[in-house]
Design a protein around this motif. Structure first.
Motif, PDB file in Angstrom:
ATOM      1  N   ALA A 129       0.824  -1.210   0.000  1.00  0.00           N
ATOM      2  CA  ALA A 129       0.000   0.000   0.000  1.00  0.00           C
ATOM      3  C   ALA A 129       0.856   1.257   0.000  1.00  0.00           C
ATOM      4  O   ALA A 129       0.470   2.281  -0.569  1.00  0.00           O
ATOM      5  CB  ALA A 129      -0.927  -0.008   1.218  1.00  0.00           C
ATOM      6  N   GLN A 130       2.029   1.179   0.614  1.00  0.00           N
ATOM      7  CA  GLN A 130       2.915   2.328   0.699  1.00  0.00           C
ATOM      8  C   GLN A 130       3.903   2.416  -0.467  1.00  0.00           C
ATOM      9  O   GLN A 130       4.719   3.329  -0.526  1.00  0.00           O
ATOM     10  CB  GLN A 130       3.659   2.304   2.023  1.00  0.00           C
ATOM     11  CG  GLN A 130       2.830   2.806   3.191  1.00  0.00           C
ATOM     12  CD  GLN A 130       2.646   4.309   3.148  1.00  0.00           C
ATOM     13  OE1 GLN A 130       3.593   5.073   3.164  1.00  0.00           O
ATOM     14  NE2 GLN A 130       1.395   4.752   3.086  1.00  0.00           N
ATOM     15  N   GLY A 131       3.841   1.456  -1.385  1.00  0.00           N
ATOM     16  CA  GLY A 131       4.652   1.559  -2.597  1.00  0.00           C
ATOM     17  C   GLY A 131       6.014   0.918  -2.523  1.00  0.00           C
ATOM     18  O   GLY A 131       6.902   1.275  -3.298  1.00  0.00           O
ATOM     19  N   PHE A 132       6.202  -0.062  -1.618  1.00  0.00           N
ATOM     20  CA  PHE A 132       7.515  -0.678  -1.450  1.00  0.00           C
ATOM     21  C   PHE A 132       7.573  -2.149  -1.852  1.00  0.00           C
ATOM     22  O   PHE A 132       8.636  -2.758  -1.775  1.00  0.00           O
ATOM     23  CB  PHE A 132       7.961  -0.563   0.010  1.00  0.00           C
ATOM     24  CG  PHE A 132       8.279   0.837   0.435  1.00  0.00           C
ATOM     25  CD1 PHE A 132       9.434   1.464  -0.005  1.00  0.00           C
ATOM     26  CD2 PHE A 132       7.422   1.534   1.271  1.00  0.00           C
ATOM     27  CE1 PHE A 132       9.737   2.760   0.384  1.00  0.00           C
ATOM     28  CE2 PHE A 132       7.717   2.828   1.671  1.00  0.00           C
ATOM     29  CZ  PHE A 132       8.883   3.446   1.225  1.00  0.00           C
ATOM     30  N   LEU A 133       6.467  -2.724  -2.254  1.00  0.00           N
ATOM     31  CA  LEU A 133       6.445  -4.138  -2.602  1.00  0.00           C
ATOM     32  C   LEU A 133       5.575  -4.349  -3.831  1.00  0.00           C
ATOM     33  O   LEU A 133       4.389  -4.010  -3.828  1.00  0.00           O
ATOM     34  CB  LEU A 133       5.902  -4.975  -1.433  1.00  0.00           C
ATOM     35  CG  LEU A 133       5.609  -6.450  -1.715  1.00  0.00           C
ATOM     36  CD1 LEU A 133       6.879  -7.186  -2.115  1.00  0.00           C
ATOM     37  CD2 LEU A 133       4.967  -7.115  -0.506  1.00  0.00           C
ATOM     38  N   GLY A 134       6.169  -4.929  -4.868  1.00  0.00           N
ATOM     39  CA  GLY A 134       5.404  -5.278  -6.057  1.00  0.00           C
ATOM     40  C   GLY A 134       4.632  -4.120  -6.639  1.00  0.00           C
ATOM     41  O   GLY A 134       3.560  -4.288  -7.198  1.00  0.00           O
TER      42      GLY A 134
ATOM     43  N   PRO B 166     -10.460  -3.222   0.843  1.00  0.00           N
ATOM     44  CA  PRO B 166     -10.823  -4.480   0.188  1.00  0.00           C
ATOM     45  C   PRO B 166      -9.964  -4.794  -1.021  1.00  0.00           C
ATOM     46  O   PRO B 166      -9.688  -5.963  -1.303  1.00  0.00           O
ATOM     47  CB  PRO B 166     -12.294  -4.276  -0.190  1.00  0.00           C
ATOM     48  CG  PRO B 166     -12.551  -2.814  -0.078  1.00  0.00           C
ATOM     49  CD  PRO B 166     -11.602  -2.303   0.934  1.00  0.00           C
ATOM     50  N   ALA B 167      -9.500  -3.772  -1.730  1.00  0.00           N
ATOM     51  CA  ALA B 167      -8.627  -4.019  -2.875  1.00  0.00           C
ATOM     52  C   ALA B 167      -7.303  -4.637  -2.422  1.00  0.00           C
ATOM     53  O   ALA B 167      -6.707  -5.437  -3.144  1.00  0.00           O
ATOM     54  CB  ALA B 167      -8.367  -2.714  -3.629  1.00  0.00           C
ATOM     55  N   ALA B 168      -6.857  -4.287  -1.215  1.00  0.00           N
ATOM     56  CA  ALA B 168      -5.615  -4.853  -0.693  1.00  0.00           C
ATOM     57  C   ALA B 168      -5.768  -6.319  -0.332  1.00  0.00           C
ATOM     58  O   ALA B 168      -4.785  -7.068  -0.308  1.00  0.00           O
ATOM     59  CB  ALA B 168      -5.158  -4.062   0.523  1.00  0.00           C
ATOM     60  N   LEU B 169      -6.995  -6.725  -0.037  1.00  0.00           N
ATOM     61  CA  LEU B 169      -7.253  -8.116   0.321  1.00  0.00           C
ATOM     62  C   LEU B 169      -7.503  -8.993  -0.896  1.00  0.00           C
ATOM     63  O   LEU B 169      -7.472 -10.221  -0.791  1.00  0.00           O
ATOM     64  CB  LEU B 169      -8.464  -8.205   1.253  1.00  0.00           C
ATOM     65  CG  LEU B 169      -8.374  -7.437   2.568  1.00  0.00           C
ATOM     66  CD1 LEU B 169      -9.696  -7.550   3.320  1.00  0.00           C
ATOM     67  CD2 LEU B 169      -7.228  -7.952   3.428  1.00  0.00           C
TER      68      LEU B 169
END
Length: 398
Positions: A21-26, A269-272
């Protein structure tokens, strides 16, 4: 407030969701191909992805608002960063987590805060003649266009450095209440303008009621965090807990349980919907980076205690003036207090959480050095001679 959670997350799930979510993974943020506006466009993408970028006066490697996109994108040119924020009306500055750069499309959603400031009637500095002083500022801006406080008549009153002039107090009050806006800085000075000139017509309104403003900011905080407790979500834009309670059921966020978290949590929900995958970023973080600006959350997610010691007397500092956490492999694995001496980046104080962090620390230092125009790195002091030797050896190997 409790939640009827139907989704359970492990501690590692929550950590990876937060990193993505913070822009550090994938993250797609680092993919430069075809990005409108090139490097500046990618920086604007970071701003919109995060929802807020905190400003601060401290400048070590660079100012914090420059370090935020650097941490996610790598060595993007610093002129591109400044251009992304302060040109073409893409952003404005206002009170969010602190003084922050915000995407211009969020202007209507801070109407609740502008109304609250207006209802209070004053800021911590009180105007001697509010009507005369504010009218004078507005008349100057109408006549002469965007101006700094110095151009308006001076920021200081001639006394101590913190004693603002009547003009500076007036223009900051007008900024608080939305009668002027800042969409640019010149040499770190705010440039004030009239909202009707700086904010697009479609956004220039305070029509949304407080509930709709809060609902949007709670939803935005949830998206920017990926998953968070009530306190996490409130802290992102500095809302009150009861304000979060009033709208979270309508925010679109879903209740979740997180292993090891004692408080109820909510997730985007998009993160899940997908499992966080991809390459982890190895980088140094500003202490004001939104990944770590909430210290209790940082300890809960990463098991890493971090404090800014810039305002601690030098003799009492443990990790240094502007210690920057090292992010590597999705974990916080050390910290370093950097400085520049000519063409050398100096690690004034360095520590690692594990011997395996020596290599990523060296990589992060080398990349940061190149970004700020240094061609050498020197370790001045470390938590142990072994750590100093290990990082120095890795630097040589690079």
């Amino acid at each position: 407030m409790t939640s009827a959670a139907s989704v359970s997350l492990s501690a590692d799930d929550a950590r990876r969701i937060a990193l993505r979510a913070q822009g550090f993974l994938g993250t797609p943020l680092r993919r430069g191909g075809g990005t409108p506006g090139g490097a500046s466009g990618r920086v604007r993408g970071v701003l919109r992805h995060l929802g807020a970028v905190q400003l601060d006066t401290i400048s070590v490697l660079a100012r914090s608002h420059e370090l935020i996109p650097y941490a996610r994108l790598g060595a993007v040119g610093r002129p591109a960063v400044e251009s992304a924020y302060w040109s073409d009306g893409h952003a404005f500055e206002y009170w969010s987590h602190a003084a922050c750069i915000l995407p211009i499309e969020e202007w209507p959603h801070f109407a609740f805060r502008r109304r609250a400031r207006r209802a209070r009637g004053h800021r911590w500095h009180v105007l001697q003649d509010k009507e005369r002083s504010t009218r004078a500022v507005l008349d100057r801006l109408r006549a002469d266009g965007p101006l700094t406080s110095s151009e308006l008549g001076g920021a200081k009153n001639g006394g101590e450095w913190f004693e603002w002039s009547e003009t500076k107090i007036a223009v900051e009050w007008l900024l608080d209440t939305g009668e002027v806006v800042c969409t640019e800085r010149r040499g770190w000075k705010r440039v004030y303008d009239l909202p009707e000139r700086a904010v697009p017509d479609a956004l220039l309104h305070d029509d949304l009621d407080d509930r709709e403003c809060l609902r949007r900011l709670v939803a935005l905080a949830g998206q920017s965090l990926g998953v968070g407790t009530r306190a996490d979500i409130a802290d992102y834009h500095r809302l009150k807990g009861e304000q979060v309670d009033a709208v979270i059921a309508d925010s679109g966020l879903v209740p979740v349980e997180v292993e090891g978290w004692s408080k109820a949590a909510w997730a985007d929900p998009a993160a899940l919907a997908t499992i966080p995958r991809g390459r982890h970023r190895t980088t140094l973080l500003s202490p004001f980076d939104s990944l770590v600006w909430d210290r209790p959350r940082t300890e809960r997610i990463f098991g890493f205690t971090h404090r800014l010691e810039a305002y601690v007397p030098k003799a009492r500092r443990i990790h240094g003036y502007f210690a920057m956490p090292l992010l590597a492999g999705g974990r916080l694995q050390g910290r370093v207090d950097p400085a520049r001496e000519g063409g050398t980046l100096v690690a004034r104080q360095l520590s690692l959480t594990t011997p395996k962090a020596a290599r990523p620390m060296a990589e992060a230092l080398r990349e940061a050095a190149g970004w700020v125009g240094c061609d050498a790195v020197r370790i001045e002091r470390a938590a142990s001679p072994e750590q100093a030797a290990a990082v120095t050896a890795e630097l040589a190997a690079l």
